[in-house]
Scaffold this active site. Structure first.
Site: not given
Ligand code: PGA
Length: 241
Positions: A143, A67, A138, A136
């Protein structure tokens, strides 16, 4: 899903990293699916270390990232392209033209989405896709929603994602949209590795592994993947039955 609980983030980095090392030994031109965020950083450090010790080469490898923020160009220090260069690619012998991150400033963003999916297909699909998970649930920037997404698309970021990532934007200018591989794109990868560390991920991990398969926890779809490996530390695994 194969769930592996390890003692530390460093142990996860070694095990997840070794999957890529072994893959590149067997298939030097493998197509790698990579992720950003804080969680994969130790894995990338481990891969750089393996490269410096002559244990792995990225000379013929191809990569596709999950992404990118809409509105940030490659040079922006908060862009995911910049992150990947900084955390991995500029330290190994990856060919620059084989590095793919969705273009968040494409003039025709719908075309960018279609072209990104087509390019992955053209390279024969992703061999191993690395994933983190949001608090959450995702994966990528897919999302929680009413339906699982398919190919690459543009999405609005939820409040919880903005809350988690705004620390990286001290001027309060965090983008609110992103271009992301869809759930369908992720599920097409031959193998998926999801890594998670820390208490903040425990609820999402429980929902992903023990909950029903539902787009309200996008990561739960991995229950249906034929080769998904989940590496957790004890904190991330702390709510599992
Ligand atoms: P993080 O993010 O490794 O910074 O916790 C993970 C994500 O949002 O996929």
């Amino acid at each position: 899903m194969r769930v592996i609980i390890l003692e530390s983030a460093a142990d996860i980095a070694v095990q997840a990293g070794n999957i890529f090392v072994e893959l590149l030994k067997e298939k030097p031109d493998a197509v790698l699916g990579l992720a950003t965020g804080a969680t994969p950083v130790p894995t990338y450090k481990y891969l750089i270390d393996c490269y410096n010790k002559g244990k792995v080469s990225f000379k013929d490898a191809v990569s596709f990232n999950l992404d990118e923020y809409i509105g940030l160009n490659k040079e922006h220090p908060n862009s995911y392209y910049f992150f990947m260069m900084d955390m991995l690619f500029s330290h190994v012998n990856m060919r620059k033209d084989m590095i793919h991150v969705p273009n968040g400033v494409a003039e025709d963003i719908e075309k960018e989405c279609r072209d990104y999916d087509a390019l992955i297909e053209q390279f024969g699909g992703i061999y191993v896709q690395l994933l983190g998970i949001g608090t959450n649930g995702h994966i990528g920037f897919n999302e929680p929603s009413d339906a699982f997404s398919e190919g690459t698309y543009v999405t609005d970021l939820t409040k919880s994602t903005i809350e988690s990532n705004k620390i990286y934007f001290p001027n309060g200018d965090m983008p609110t949209k992103a271009i992301t591989m869809g759930i369908g794109s992720i599920m097409k990868a031959k193998k998926v590795i999801l890594i998670a560390t820390g208490h903040s991920k425990a609820k999402a991990i429980k929902a992903m592994i023990e909950g029903e398969v539902t787009p309200s926890c996008p990561a739960s779809i991995l229950q249906k993947h034929s080769d998904a490996v989940i590496f957790l530390d004890r904190d991330a695994a702390s709510l599992l039955a």
